[in-house]
Design a protein around this motif. Structure first.
Motif, PDB file in Angstrom:
ATOM      1  N   TRP A   1       0.835  -1.206   0.000  1.00 41.62           N
ATOM      2  CA  TRP A   1       0.000   0.000   0.000  1.00 41.62           C
ATOM      3  C   TRP A   1       0.865   1.248   0.000  1.00 41.62           C
ATOM      4  O   TRP A   1       0.602   2.198  -0.727  1.00 41.62           O
ATOM      5  N   LYS A   2       1.924   1.270   0.823  1.00 38.32           N
ATOM      6  CA  LYS A   2       2.795   2.444   0.922  1.00 38.32           C
ATOM      7  C   LYS A   2       3.438   2.764  -0.431  1.00 38.32           C
ATOM      8  O   LYS A   2       3.473   3.922  -0.852  1.00 38.32           O
ATOM      9  N   SER A   3       3.922   1.743  -1.110  1.00 36.89           N
ATOM     10  CA  SER A   3       4.537   1.946  -2.424  1.00 36.89           C
ATOM     11  C   SER A   3       3.525   2.457  -3.442  1.00 36.89           C
ATOM     12  O   SER A   3       3.796   3.397  -4.198  1.00 36.89           O
ATOM     13  N   LYS A   4       2.353   1.855  -3.456  1.00 30.07           N
ATOM     14  CA  LYS A   4       1.300   2.281  -4.389  1.00 30.07           C
ATOM     15  C   LYS A   4       0.811   3.689  -4.046  1.00 30.07           C
ATOM     16  O   LYS A   4       0.526   4.493  -4.937  1.00 30.07           O
ATOM     17  N   MET A   5       0.694   4.002  -2.750  1.00 27.63           N
ATOM     18  CA  MET A   5       0.244   5.333  -2.339  1.00 27.63           C
ATOM     19  C   MET A   5       1.246   6.388  -2.789  1.00 27.63           C
ATOM     20  O   MET A   5       0.860   7.450  -3.261  1.00 27.63           O
ATOM     21  N   ARG A   6       2.525   6.100  -2.652  1.00 26.70           N
ATOM     22  CA  ARG A   6       3.541   7.042  -3.125  1.00 26.70           C
ATOM     23  C   ARG A   6       3.357   7.303  -4.611  1.00 26.70           C
ATOM     24  O   ARG A   6       3.371   8.444  -5.060  1.00 26.70           O
ATOM     25  N   ASP A   7       3.174   6.255  -5.387  1.00 23.37           N
ATOM     26  CA  ASP A   7       2.956   6.403  -6.823  1.00 23.37           C
ATOM     27  C   ASP A   7       1.730   7.265  -7.116  1.00 23.37           C
ATOM     28  O   ASP A   7       1.765   8.139  -7.993  1.00 23.37           O
ATOM     29  N   MET A   8       0.641   7.026  -6.384  1.00 25.68           N
ATOM     30  CA  MET A   8      -0.585   7.794  -6.617  1.00 25.68           C
ATOM     31  C   MET A   8      -0.399   9.269  -6.254  1.00 25.68           C
ATOM     32  O   MET A   8      -0.863  10.155  -6.972  1.00 25.68           O
ATOM     33  N   LEU A   9       0.291   9.545  -5.147  1.00 22.07           N
ATOM     34  CA  LEU A   9       0.512  10.937  -4.740  1.00 22.07           C
ATOM     35  C   LEU A   9       1.422  11.666  -5.714  1.00 22.07           C
ATOM     36  O   LEU A   9       1.199  12.843  -6.017  1.00 22.07           O
ATOM     37  N   VAL A  10       2.438  10.979  -6.221  1.00 20.64           N
ATOM     38  CA  VAL A  10       3.307  11.596  -7.236  1.00 20.64           C
ATOM     39  C   VAL A  10       2.487  11.883  -8.484  1.00 20.64           C
ATOM     40  O   VAL A  10       2.559  12.985  -9.051  1.00 20.64           O
ATOM     41  N   TRP A  11       1.690  10.940  -8.910  1.00 17.79           N
ATOM     42  CA  TRP A  11       0.864  11.086 -10.112  1.00 17.79           C
ATOM     43  C   TRP A  11      -0.111  12.255  -9.983  1.00 17.79           C
ATOM     44  O   TRP A  11      -0.357  12.979 -10.930  1.00 17.79           O
ATOM     45  N   LYS A  12      -0.648  12.475  -8.780  1.00 13.21           N
ATOM     46  CA  LYS A  12      -1.622  13.541  -8.559  1.00 13.21           C
ATOM     47  C   LYS A  12      -0.963  14.849  -8.092  1.00 13.21           C
ATOM     48  O   LYS A  12      -1.651  15.762  -7.656  1.00 13.21           O
ATOM     49  N   ASN A  13       0.376  14.939  -8.191  1.00 14.17           N
ATOM     50  CA  ASN A  13       1.123  16.128  -7.774  1.00 14.17           C
ATOM     51  C   ASN A  13       0.876  16.493  -6.309  1.00 14.17           C
ATOM     52  O   ASN A  13       0.764  17.663  -5.948  1.00 14.17           O
ATOM     53  N   LEU A  14       0.793  15.467  -5.456  1.00 20.94           N
ATOM     54  CA  LEU A  14       0.576  15.668  -4.028  1.00 20.94           C
ATOM     55  C   LEU A  14       1.711  15.091  -3.184  1.00 20.94           C
ATOM     56  O   LEU A  14       1.579  14.919  -1.978  1.00 20.94           O
ATOM     57  N   TRP A  15       2.842  14.792  -3.804  1.00 20.62           N
ATOM     58  CA  TRP A  15       3.945  14.175  -3.084  1.00 20.62           C
ATOM     59  C   TRP A  15       4.747  15.181  -2.250  1.00 20.62           C
ATOM     60  O   TRP A  15       5.328  14.833  -1.234  1.00 20.62           O
TER      61      TRP A  15
ATOM     62  N   PHE B   1      -6.063   7.649  12.424  1.00 20.83           N
ATOM     63  CA  PHE B   1      -5.538   8.687  11.537  1.00 20.83           C
ATOM     64  C   PHE B   1      -6.522   9.802  11.216  1.00 20.83           C
ATOM     65  O   PHE B   1      -6.167  10.742  10.522  1.00 20.83           O
ATOM     66  N   ASN B   2      -7.742   9.732  11.702  1.00 24.04           N
ATOM     67  CA  ASN B   2      -8.787  10.642  11.230  1.00 24.04           C
ATOM     68  C   ASN B   2      -8.567  12.104  11.561  1.00 24.04           C
ATOM     69  O   ASN B   2      -9.105  12.977  10.901  1.00 24.04           O
ATOM     70  N   ASN B   3      -7.743  12.442  12.545  1.00 25.53           N
ATOM     71  CA  ASN B   3      -7.500  13.848  12.895  1.00 25.53           C
ATOM     72  C   ASN B   3      -6.198  14.402  12.340  1.00 25.53           C
ATOM     73  O   ASN B   3      -5.901  15.575  12.537  1.00 25.53           O
ATOM     74  N   GLU B   4      -5.439  13.597  11.662  1.00 29.22           N
ATOM     75  CA  GLU B   4      -4.135  14.027  11.144  1.00 29.22           C
ATOM     76  C   GLU B   4      -4.320  14.887   9.897  1.00 29.22           C
ATOM     77  O   GLU B   4      -5.051  14.523   8.989  1.00 29.22           O
ATOM     78  N   THR B   5      -3.661  16.043   9.863  1.00 28.35           N
ATOM     79  CA  THR B   5      -3.753  16.930   8.693  1.00 28.35           C
ATOM     80  C   THR B   5      -2.437  17.030   7.938  1.00 28.35           C
ATOM     81  O   THR B   5      -2.385  17.636   6.875  1.00 28.35           O
ATOM     82  N   GLN B   6      -1.368  16.455   8.465  1.00 29.78           N
ATOM     83  CA  GLN B   6      -0.073  16.499   7.810  1.00 29.78           C
ATOM     84  C   GLN B   6       0.145  15.210   7.016  1.00 29.78           C
ATOM     85  O   GLN B   6       0.167  14.121   7.592  1.00 29.78           O
ATOM     86  N   ALA B   7       0.283  15.355   5.717  1.00 33.26           N
ATOM     87  CA  ALA B   7       0.416  14.203   4.832  1.00 33.26           C
ATOM     88  C   ALA B   7       1.616  13.341   5.190  1.00 33.26           C
ATOM     89  O   ALA B   7       1.558  12.118   5.106  1.00 33.26           O
ATOM     90  N   ALA B   8       2.703  13.962   5.620  1.00 30.06           N
ATOM     91  CA  ALA B   8       3.918  13.204   5.937  1.00 30.06           C
ATOM     92  C   ALA B   8       3.686  12.250   7.103  1.00 30.06           C
ATOM     93  O   ALA B   8       4.294  11.188   7.165  1.00 30.06           O
ATOM     94  N   GLN B   9       2.813  12.596   8.009  1.00 31.53           N
ATOM     95  CA  GLN B   9       2.521  11.739   9.166  1.00 31.53           C
ATOM     96  C   GLN B   9       1.626  10.554   8.788  1.00 31.53           C
ATOM     97  O   GLN B   9       1.552   9.591   9.535  1.00 31.53           O
ATOM     98  N   LEU B  10       0.966  10.648   7.668  1.00 29.47           N
ATOM     99  CA  LEU B  10       0.055   9.584   7.248  1.00 29.47           C
ATOM    100  C   LEU B  10       0.696   8.558   6.323  1.00 29.47           C
ATOM    101  O   LEU B  10       0.145   7.487   6.132  1.00 29.47           O
ATOM    102  N   SER B  11       1.809   8.878   5.725  1.00 25.57           N
ATOM    103  CA  SER B  11       2.368   7.956   4.738  1.00 25.57           C
ATOM    104  C   SER B  11       3.550   7.197   5.268  1.00 25.57           C
ATOM    105  O   SER B  11       4.037   7.413   6.322  1.00 25.57           O
TER     106      SER B  11
END
Length: 77
Positions: free
Chosen positions: A12-26, A67-77
């Motif tokens: 999931w972590k690897s795929k999520m990284r790919d998705m965030l890069v693809w969506k310009n959210l990395w 994770f529902n209250n986290e707003t920092q993307a780095a803390q979620l990935s």
């Protein structure tokens, strides 16, 4: 893309990284709270919230409350 569960974190972590890069959210994951100089504060906050929302959307309900209250993307990935 599939939702995060306990057994599939590494894939999931690897795929999520790919998705965030693809969506310009990395960038929020890459830089954490350290905003790049070329991005204004408002855009940086929006980018963090958007990335965090996208990540939480792909977390299984059994793990979501962790994770529902986290707003920092780095803390979620």
């Amino acid at each position: 893309m599939f939702k995060l569960t306990n057994p599939n974190y590494s894939v999931w972590k690897s795929k999520m990284r790919d998705m965030l890069v693809w969506k310009n959210l990395w960038l929020p994951v890459q830089y954490g709270k350290d905003k790049p100089d070329k991005i204004d504060a408002f855009s940086w906050e929006v980018m963090h919230l958007t990335a965090a929302t996208y990540i939480r959307w792909l977390i299984d309900m059994g793990l979501y409350n962790n994770f529902n209250n986290e707003t920092q993307a780095a803390q979620l990935s």
